[in-house]
Write an enzyme that holds these catalytic residues in place. Structure first.
Site: not given
Length: 352
Positions: A153, A158
């Protein structure tokens, strides 16, 4: 189709290596076409959040997704007070219908979710990685592990609880990759151990985690925080948003909306981009001593908003964010606090 370039610029006692390529546009997504290129995932949250991910029909009925002025808006419910014994706050998790290996993705974001308890993300992974997370890590461990450990990933956007700046990170599962820090020179730091090299421009980003391995440290990952408070949260929104881009090979860029350094082919996307003109990335994880093909598979783009969970809801993280009450109680009892918990996308352009 892409044409590769490699530029080496000598500096005193060191050198700056800039990788570039020309990519051709394969998708130009705005408004309804953006929405049509994604599927809603009404799944249990892999990061154990106080959230209920809804399907597309529920999202439309509840006003959680909308298209207006050629922009796509994705939001969480901000009108419902939750029962402590009931389901979590309704929100969205969408996944691109296409998978990508070699590509450039440019996200033009006008607004991102904000508020205590929020945990928004734009990342690339796939369903194998996401679904197996709960089964493998278990409750109380922080995020994202793989059923197929070669998937990996990459987090592009974020953060949690309005805490600036944005974090970019990698998560791997097929073998252990960590980075060991040492100073190379004023402009660069290199982190290497085992197979991997990680370049960081000290004036652009700060190291935040050097162990990529998903089984270590609750899968916090390895990455950097961009040295720009306008890269995330309320300050990002107050500045009109910005553009984030990810290049296969794990280079991540960020430009403020008002920055004079935004490349012309990012500011006004056309039929191709030449990434050699983009300057120094905010995060660069080169494939120098590590075969990324064994750690990262074909990826879907994931855009989601959860609440609390393994990171945002961690008691120490939440308390240190200056947020009131406990994370779950706050999310349950203060729906109006999430009126600004939404993404608004101007466009997504993908080049291959």
């Amino acid at each position: 189709m892409r044409i590769d370039f490699l530029f080496s610029v000598p500096l005193v006692l060191t050198a700056t290596m800039t990788l570039g390529a020309t990519y051709q546009r394969s998708s130009q997504l705005t408004g309804q076409s953006f929405l049509d290129a994604f599927n809603f995932q009404a799944i249990s949250d892999p990061t154990h959040g106080r959230v209920t991910y809804v399907n597309e029909s529920t999202a439309k009925a509840d006003g959680l997704v909308s298209v207006a002025n050629n922009k796509l808006t994705l939001r969480a419910d901000y009108t419902t007070k939750l029962s402590s014994s009931g389901s979590g706050r309704k929100s969205f998790r969408i996944e691109s219908t296409s998978q990508y290996k070699t590509h450039v993705a440019i996200f033009d974001i006008a607004h991102m979710p904000q508020g205590c308890g929020t945990w928004p993300a734009v990342c690339v992974c796939n369903l194998l990685w996401s679904v197996d997370l709960k089964l493998t890590m278990g409750q109380g461990s922080r995020g994202r592990l793989a059923e197929s450990r070669s998937q990996g990933e990459v987090d592009i956007v974020e953060g949690v609880n309005d805490q600036t700046p944005n974090k970019c990170s990698l998560h791997t599962g097929s073998s252990k990759i960590t980075f060991e820090g040492r100073k190379l020179w004023v402009l660069k730091s290199v982190f290497r151990l085992h197979h991997a090299l990680f370049w960081l421009n000290d004036r652009v980003s700060t190291v935040d985690g050097t162990d990529c391995y998903a089984y270590d440290n609750g899968n916090a990952g390895c990455g950097v925080k961009i040295n720009d408070n306008k890269s995330y949260g309320p300050q990002f929104n107050d500045n009109g948003g910005g553009c984030s881009a990810r290049i296969t090979g794990n280079q991540i860029f960020f430009w403020e909306r008002t920055s004079s350094s935004v490349p012309s082919d990012v500011k006004s996307p056309g039929s191709n981009v030449n990434t050699s003109n983009w300057g120094t990335p905010a995060a660069y994880f080169p494939n120098t001593h590590c075969d990324f093909s064994t750690h990262f598979g074909a990826h879907n783009i994931i855009i989601n908003l959860t609440f609390c969970g393994d990171w945002a809801g961690s008691s120490s993280v939440y308390a240190n964010s200056g947020c009131p009450s406990t994370c779950v109680d706050y999310v349950n009892n203060n729906p109006s606090a999430f009126k600004n918990a939404y993404f608004e996308f101007n466009s997504l352009n993908i080049y291959q």
